[in-house]
Design a protein around this motif. Structure first.
Motif, PDB file in Angstrom:
ATOM      1  N   GLY A 103      63.527  36.066  -8.466  1.00 34.21           N
ATOM      2  CA  GLY A 103      63.531  37.327  -7.380  1.00 34.21           C
ATOM      3  C   GLY A 103      62.515  37.393  -6.803  1.00 34.21           C
ATOM      4  O   GLY A 103      62.405  38.154  -5.613  1.00 34.21           O
ATOM      5  N   TRP A 104      61.525  36.492  -6.529  1.00 36.81           N
ATOM      6  CA  TRP A 104      60.582  36.560  -5.808  1.00 36.81           C
ATOM      7  C   TRP A 104      60.661  35.930  -4.311  1.00 36.81           C
ATOM      8  O   TRP A 104      61.663  35.331  -4.208  1.00 36.81           O
ATOM      9  CB  TRP A 104      59.270  35.841  -6.450  1.00 36.81           C
ATOM     10  N   SER A 105      59.870  36.376  -3.270  1.00 34.14           N
ATOM     11  CA  SER A 105      60.021  35.556  -1.843  1.00 34.14           C
ATOM     12  C   SER A 105      59.942  34.077  -2.233  1.00 34.14           C
ATOM     13  O   SER A 105      59.060  33.393  -2.999  1.00 34.14           O
ATOM     14  CB  SER A 105      59.109  36.078  -1.110  1.00 34.14           C
ATOM     15  N   LEU A 137      66.961  29.465  -9.706  1.00 31.55           N
ATOM     16  CA  LEU A 137      65.770  29.023  -8.984  1.00 31.55           C
ATOM     17  C   LEU A 137      65.602  27.611  -8.562  1.00 31.55           C
ATOM     18  O   LEU A 137      65.956  26.979  -9.099  1.00 31.55           O
ATOM     19  CB  LEU A 137      64.625  29.302 -10.417  1.00 31.55           C
ATOM     20  N   ALA A 138      65.158  27.469  -7.032  1.00 28.14           N
ATOM     21  CA  ALA A 138      64.999  26.299  -6.787  1.00 28.14           C
ATOM     22  C   ALA A 138      64.047  25.242  -7.573  1.00 28.14           C
ATOM     23  O   ALA A 138      63.011  25.912  -7.961  1.00 28.14           O
ATOM     24  CB  ALA A 138      64.483  26.359  -5.597  1.00 28.14           C
ATOM     25  N   PRO A 139      64.359  24.022  -7.868  1.00 28.84           N
ATOM     26  CA  PRO A 139      63.692  23.291  -9.073  1.00 28.84           C
ATOM     27  C   PRO A 139      62.237  23.099  -8.278  1.00 28.84           C
ATOM     28  O   PRO A 139      61.194  23.074  -9.010  1.00 28.84           O
ATOM     29  CB  PRO A 139      64.377  21.897  -8.693  1.00 28.84           C
ATOM     30  N   ALA A 140      61.915  22.999  -7.004  1.00 26.14           N
ATOM     31  CA  ALA A 140      60.611  22.951  -6.104  1.00 26.14           C
ATOM     32  C   ALA A 140      59.652  23.890  -6.593  1.00 26.14           C
ATOM     33  O   ALA A 140      58.510  23.658  -6.360  1.00 26.14           O
ATOM     34  CB  ALA A 140      60.785  22.486  -4.978  1.00 26.14           C
ATOM     35  N   ARG A 141      60.367  25.066  -7.041  1.00 26.49           N
ATOM     36  CA  ARG A 141      59.433  26.032  -7.253  1.00 26.49           C
ATOM     37  C   ARG A 141      59.026  26.470  -8.666  1.00 26.49           C
ATOM     38  O   ARG A 141      58.376  27.392  -9.021  1.00 26.49           O
ATOM     39  CB  ARG A 141      60.314  27.605  -6.779  1.00 26.49           C
ATOM     40  N   ALA A 265      59.682  41.999  -6.757  1.00 25.28           N
ATOM     41  CA  ALA A 265      60.908  41.061  -6.526  1.00 25.28           C
ATOM     42  C   ALA A 265      60.726  40.280  -5.409  1.00 25.28           C
ATOM     43  O   ALA A 265      60.988  39.072  -5.142  1.00 25.28           O
ATOM     44  CB  ALA A 265      62.288  41.653  -6.843  1.00 25.28           C
ATOM     45  N   VAL A 266      60.603  41.189  -4.188  1.00 29.51           N
ATOM     46  CA  VAL A 266      60.782  40.401  -2.924  1.00 29.51           C
ATOM     47  C   VAL A 266      59.369  40.588  -2.166  1.00 29.51           C
ATOM     48  O   VAL A 266      59.306  40.373  -0.995  1.00 29.51           O
ATOM     49  CB  VAL A 266      61.911  40.679  -1.844  1.00 29.51           C
ATOM     50  N   GLY A 267      58.407  40.930  -2.765  1.00 31.96           N
ATOM     51  CA  GLY A 267      57.122  40.871  -2.066  1.00 31.96           C
ATOM     52  C   GLY A 267      55.888  40.055  -2.427  1.00 31.96           C
ATOM     53  O   GLY A 267      56.296  39.067  -3.334  1.00 31.96           O
ATOM     54  N   VAL A 268      54.805  40.008  -2.138  1.00 30.77           N
ATOM     55  CA  VAL A 268      53.683  39.203  -2.341  1.00 30.77           C
ATOM     56  C   VAL A 268      52.619  40.105  -2.924  1.00 30.77           C
ATOM     57  O   VAL A 268      51.370  39.639  -2.934  1.00 30.77           O
ATOM     58  CB  VAL A 268      53.416  38.289  -1.386  1.00 30.77           C
ATOM     59  N   GLU A 269      53.002  41.247  -3.587  1.00 34.45           N
ATOM     60  CA  GLU A 269      51.585  42.156  -4.085  1.00 34.45           C
ATOM     61  C   GLU A 269      51.196  41.612  -5.289  1.00 34.45           C
ATOM     62  O   GLU A 269      51.971  40.905  -6.313  1.00 34.45           O
ATOM     63  CB  GLU A 269      52.134  43.521  -4.275  1.00 34.45           C
ATOM     64  N   PRO A 270      50.004  41.851  -5.505  1.00 33.38           N
ATOM     65  CA  PRO A 270      49.187  41.488  -6.779  1.00 33.38           C
ATOM     66  C   PRO A 270      49.822  42.283  -7.796  1.00 33.38           C
ATOM     67  O   PRO A 270      50.259  43.265  -7.731  1.00 33.38           O
ATOM     68  CB  PRO A 270      47.687  41.582  -6.480  1.00 33.38           C
ATOM     69  N   PRO A 271      49.606  41.723  -8.957  1.00 31.61           N
ATOM     70  CA  PRO A 271      49.994  42.378 -10.043  1.00 31.61           C
ATOM     71  C   PRO A 271      49.302  43.703 -10.366  1.00 31.61           C
ATOM     72  O   PRO A 271      48.391  43.868 -10.005  1.00 31.61           O
ATOM     73  CB  PRO A 271      49.543  41.695 -11.335  1.00 31.61           C
ATOM     74  N   ARG A 272      50.204  44.690 -10.764  1.00 30.19           N
ATOM     75  CA  ARG A 272      49.382  46.265 -10.831  1.00 30.19           C
ATOM     76  C   ARG A 272      48.658  46.503 -11.971  1.00 30.19           C
ATOM     77  O   ARG A 272      47.766  46.901 -11.967  1.00 30.19           O
ATOM     78  CB  ARG A 272      50.513  47.212 -10.735  1.00 30.19           C
ATOM     79  N   THR A 273      49.156  45.913 -13.272  1.00 32.19           N
ATOM     80  CA  THR A 273      48.346  46.204 -14.510  1.00 32.19           C
ATOM     81  C   THR A 273      47.762  44.592 -14.939  1.00 32.19           C
ATOM     82  O   THR A 273      48.030  43.854 -14.343  1.00 32.19           O
ATOM     83  CB  THR A 273      49.242  46.849 -15.388  1.00 32.19           C
ATOM     84  N   SER A 274      46.596  44.974 -15.875  1.00 33.13           N
ATOM     85  CA  SER A 274      46.072  44.013 -16.311  1.00 33.13           C
ATOM     86  C   SER A 274      45.959  44.046 -17.791  1.00 33.13           C
ATOM     87  O   SER A 274      45.403  45.124 -18.141  1.00 33.13           O
ATOM     88  CB  SER A 274      44.640  43.713 -15.466  1.00 33.13           C
TER      89      SER A 274
END
Ligand code: C2E
Ligand code: MG
Ligand code: MG
Ligand code: MG
Length: 278
Positions: A103-105, A137-141, A265-274
């Motif tokens: 689901g990611w970019s 998922l594309a194998p190269a990813r 899912a479609v962004g590049v934001e860092p994780p919100r929780t740790s």
């Protein structure tokens, strides 16, 4: 009198050993049902390029047991390996991580740790292939992280499986390099795409010239074999600066983000929780 005291000591140790064995048996038994009881989850830690931008995430397993609390992977993975439960757990993590990453970019990839034991199931390559087509998922990813101990046993079989995975387009990553049974020839004999330097060298780098020299040597080796090198366990700005200066192409560590919830899912934001801070 001395004799009976001695026996008492022996009995005490026996009792303690017995408790350790029992505790381990309980962990083993509970781990077996952990997937079905929904006690496992995957957290994701960013891997960044030299500019600090996330390009990949490493999937890391967490087990929260109602009886044992949060059990660290360093404790339960070896148990899962000994009992063979790692086969089911390993497949579960792969599917979960690939489904999430699909689901990611497209600029973001996923790295999943694979145990030695999973290599002894001859159909690992087939299993990965099925999960990739199932999740889209594309194998190269997809990158699979393996440690050198995985290469120690059944070298020919392992090599064959790695070649099949590589032929599918999956990336092979050497994890924790520099510890354990480091044999430099492994880097040449096996089809690796990337080397991760163990975090013990990164944390020692500032104070210890020897550790820095080892990082330099691994980067040099990587360069001549055409393998990018990742610095693991970067916790400070200074460590990142030295790692980049020494030629590490990528970095991972608390400085950039602890393992946590996956990026949007479609962004590049860092994780919100740790999970480190909770
Ligand atoms: P690893 O694959 O080398 O993963 C990196 C470990 O370093 C993770 O520990 C991560 O949380 C920790 N780490 C990351 N950045 C920093 C930092 O800046 N400082 C410090 N001190 N630590 C950092 P974690 O999640 O506890 O996992 C431990 C090991 O358990 C992993 O080492 C891996 O060998 C194994 N493991 C975790 N998940 C899985 C899995 O799904 N399958 C298998 N087979 N093994 C797994
Ligand atoms: Mg790893
Ligand atoms: Mg590692
Ligand atoms: Mg490790």
């Amino acid at each position: 009198r001395a004799k009976s005291g001695g026996r008492g000591v022996v009995a005490f140790y026996d009792l303690q050993m017995d408790q350790t064995v029992r505790a381990r048996r309980r962990l083993e038994a509970d781990l077996r049902g952990a997937i079905a009881r929904n006690e496992l989850r995957v957290v994701y830690q960013p891997v960044v390029d030299a500019d600090g931008r996330p390009i990949s995430y490493e999937a890391l397993l967490r087990w929260r047991s109602p009886d044992h609390g949060d059990v660290p992977p360093d404790v339960f993975i070896p148990i899962a390996e000994d009992t063979g439960v790692i086969i089911a757990i390993g497949e579960w993590v792969l599917r979960e991580a690939c489904r999430t990453a699909a689901g990611w970019s497209e600029g973001l990839s996923i790295a999943v740790n694979v145990s030695t034991v999973q290599f002894r199931v001859a159909n690992l390559a087939e299993q990965v292939g099925l999960i990739l087509s199932e999740t889209g998922l594309a194998p190269a990813r997809l990158g699979l992280e393996i440690t050198e101990t995985a290469l120690m046993r059944d070298r020919d079989d392992t090599l064959e499986i790695l070649r099949r995975l590589k032929a599918m387009g999956v990336k092979i990553i050497m994890d924790d390099f520099g510890t354990g049974y480091s044999s430099l020839s492994n880097l040449q004999s096996f089809p690796f795409d990337k080397i991760k330097i163990d975090r013990s060298f990164i944390s020692a780098m500032e104070a210890d010239r020897g550790a820095k020299a080892i990082v330099k040597a691994i980067v040099g080796l990587g360069r001549s074999l055409d393998l990018p090198v990742v610095a693991e366990g970067v916790e400070t700005e200074a460590q990142h600066r030295i790692a980049v200066q020494e030629g590490c192409a990528e970095a991972q560590g608390y400085y950039f983000g602890a393992p946590g919830s996956p990026p949007d899912a479609v962004g590049v934001e860092p994780p919100r929780t740790s999970d480190r801070l909770s």
